[in-house]
Design a protein around this motif. Structure first.
Motif, mmCIF file in Angstrom:
data_model
loop_
_atom_site.group_PDB
_atom_site.id
_atom_site.type_symbol
_atom_site.label_atom_id
_atom_site.label_comp_id
_atom_site.label_asym_id
_atom_site.label_seq_id
_atom_site.Cartn_x
_atom_site.Cartn_y
_atom_site.Cartn_z
ATOM 1 N N VAL A 78 0.840 -1.202 0.000
ATOM 2 C CA VAL A 78 0.000 0.000 0.000
ATOM 3 C C VAL A 78 0.874 1.251 0.000
ATOM 4 O O VAL A 78 0.594 2.216 -0.718
ATOM 5 C CB VAL A 78 -0.960 -0.021 1.213
ATOM 6 C CG1 VAL A 78 -1.644 1.318 1.399
ATOM 7 C CG2 VAL A 78 -1.999 -1.119 1.048
ATOM 8 N N ALA A 79 1.948 1.240 0.779
ATOM 9 C CA ALA A 79 2.836 2.408 0.831
ATOM 10 C C ALA A 79 3.515 2.644 -0.512
ATOM 11 O O ALA A 79 3.612 3.782 -0.981
ATOM 12 C CB ALA A 79 3.877 2.212 1.929
ATOM 13 N N LEU A 80 3.975 1.590 -1.170
ATOM 14 C CA LEU A 80 4.601 1.743 -2.480
ATOM 15 C C LEU A 80 3.599 2.241 -3.523
ATOM 16 O O LEU A 80 3.938 3.085 -4.368
ATOM 17 C CB LEU A 80 5.213 0.419 -2.931
ATOM 18 C CG LEU A 80 6.491 0.001 -2.216
ATOM 19 C CD1 LEU A 80 6.931 -1.392 -2.662
ATOM 20 C CD2 LEU A 80 7.597 0.997 -2.479
ATOM 21 N N THR A 81 2.384 1.736 -3.461
ATOM 22 C CA THR A 81 1.355 2.193 -4.395
ATOM 23 C C THR A 81 1.053 3.663 -4.172
ATOM 24 O O THR A 81 0.932 4.443 -5.134
ATOM 25 C CB THR A 81 0.078 1.351 -4.229
ATOM 26 O OG1 THR A 81 0.394 -0.026 -4.415
ATOM 27 C CG2 THR A 81 -0.982 1.759 -5.225
ATOM 28 N N ALA A 82 0.939 4.072 -2.922
ATOM 29 C CA ALA A 82 0.659 5.481 -2.620
ATOM 30 C C ALA A 82 1.804 6.375 -3.092
ATOM 31 O O ALA A 82 1.571 7.455 -3.646
ATOM 32 C CB ALA A 82 0.427 5.655 -1.127
ATOM 33 N N ALA A 83 3.027 5.931 -2.900
ATOM 34 C CA ALA A 83 4.173 6.730 -3.333
ATOM 35 C C ALA A 83 4.205 6.854 -4.848
ATOM 36 O O ALA A 83 4.462 7.940 -5.395
ATOM 37 C CB ALA A 83 5.465 6.102 -2.821
ATOM 38 N N SER A 84 3.924 5.781 -5.557
ATOM 39 C CA SER A 84 3.947 5.851 -7.016
ATOM 40 C C SER A 84 2.807 6.711 -7.542
ATOM 41 O O SER A 84 2.986 7.453 -8.516
ATOM 42 C CB SER A 84 3.879 4.451 -7.620
ATOM 43 O OG SER A 84 2.648 3.837 -7.311
ATOM 44 N N VAL A 85 1.645 6.654 -6.908
ATOM 45 C CA VAL A 85 0.536 7.528 -7.318
ATOM 46 C C VAL A 85 0.896 8.989 -7.058
ATOM 47 O O VAL A 85 0.599 9.868 -7.873
ATOM 48 C CB VAL A 85 -0.778 7.125 -6.593
ATOM 49 C CG1 VAL A 85 -1.854 8.178 -6.772
ATOM 50 C CG2 VAL A 85 -1.266 5.785 -7.101
ATOM 51 N N ALA A 86 1.572 9.268 -5.954
ATOM 52 C CA ALA A 86 1.984 10.639 -5.650
ATOM 53 C C ALA A 86 2.993 11.144 -6.675
ATOM 54 O O ALA A 86 2.906 12.285 -7.146
ATOM 55 C CB ALA A 86 2.569 10.706 -4.244
ATOM 56 N N VAL A 87 3.945 10.301 -7.061
ATOM 57 C CA VAL A 87 4.920 10.697 -8.072
ATOM 58 C C VAL A 87 4.227 10.950 -9.406
ATOM 59 O O VAL A 87 4.524 11.926 -10.115
ATOM 60 C CB VAL A 87 6.019 9.630 -8.201
ATOM 61 C CG1 VAL A 87 6.882 9.861 -9.438
ATOM 62 C CG2 VAL A 87 6.876 9.603 -6.950
ATOM 63 N N CYS A 88 3.290 10.102 -9.769
ATOM 64 C CA CYS A 88 2.539 10.301 -11.020
ATOM 65 C C CYS A 88 1.751 11.609 -10.969
ATOM 66 O O CYS A 88 1.682 12.348 -11.958
ATOM 67 C CB CYS A 88 1.612 9.123 -11.280
ATOM 68 S SG CYS A 88 2.470 7.622 -11.749
ATOM 69 N N ALA A 89 1.135 11.899 -9.829
ATOM 70 C CA ALA A 89 0.349 13.135 -9.699
ATOM 71 C C ALA A 89 1.252 14.360 -9.833
ATOM 72 O O ALA A 89 0.885 15.340 -10.512
ATOM 73 C CB ALA A 89 -0.383 13.148 -8.365
ATOM 74 N N LEU A 90 2.426 14.326 -9.217
ATOM 75 C CA LEU A 90 3.353 15.454 -9.333
ATOM 76 C C LEU A 90 3.847 15.626 -10.766
ATOM 77 O O LEU A 90 3.976 16.745 -11.269
ATOM 78 C CB LEU A 90 4.531 15.262 -8.391
ATOM 79 C CG LEU A 90 4.233 15.424 -6.894
ATOM 80 C CD1 LEU A 90 5.471 15.070 -6.070
ATOM 81 C CD2 LEU A 90 3.783 16.834 -6.604
#
Length: 99
Positions: A78-90
């Motif tokens: 879940v943490a890795l998914t959240a981090a990758s979604v945050a990077v994509c959003a940025l």
């Protein structure tokens, strides 16, 4: 067009048989058979030897470790998914801001 069409049930045609007549049957009570009270079988007592206690503790520890590893790996996913979604959003935000 949007109204449902309910099919009509056709009436039976031809010969029909009348319903069968059910005749009641007489119930005759009889004397209950005498049954002797059977004693309950003795339950065996569980003997906990040092070996069985060690096996139980080891099994419990293994279960706790396996469940803990599964939960930690799910949290990491879940943490890795959240981090990758945050990077994509940025990235998407920076691409849109440049235009």
């Amino acid at each position: 067009m949007f109204r449902p069409k309910v099919p009509t049930m056709p009436q039976p045609t031809g010969l029909t048989t009348p319903p069968a007549v059910v005749e009641p049957t007489a119930v005759t009570p009889h004397a209950p058979a005498s049954t002797a009270a059977t004693p309950a079988p003795n339950r065996s007592v569980v003997q906990l030897t040092p070996g069985t206690v060690l096996a139980l503790v080891g099994g419990g520890t293994a279960v706790v470790l396996v469940v803990g590893a599964v939960l930690v790996s799910m949290l990491l996913a879940v943490a890795l998914t959240a981090a990758s979604v945050a990077v994509c959003a940025l990235t998407v935000r920076s691409v849109i801001a440049r235009r």
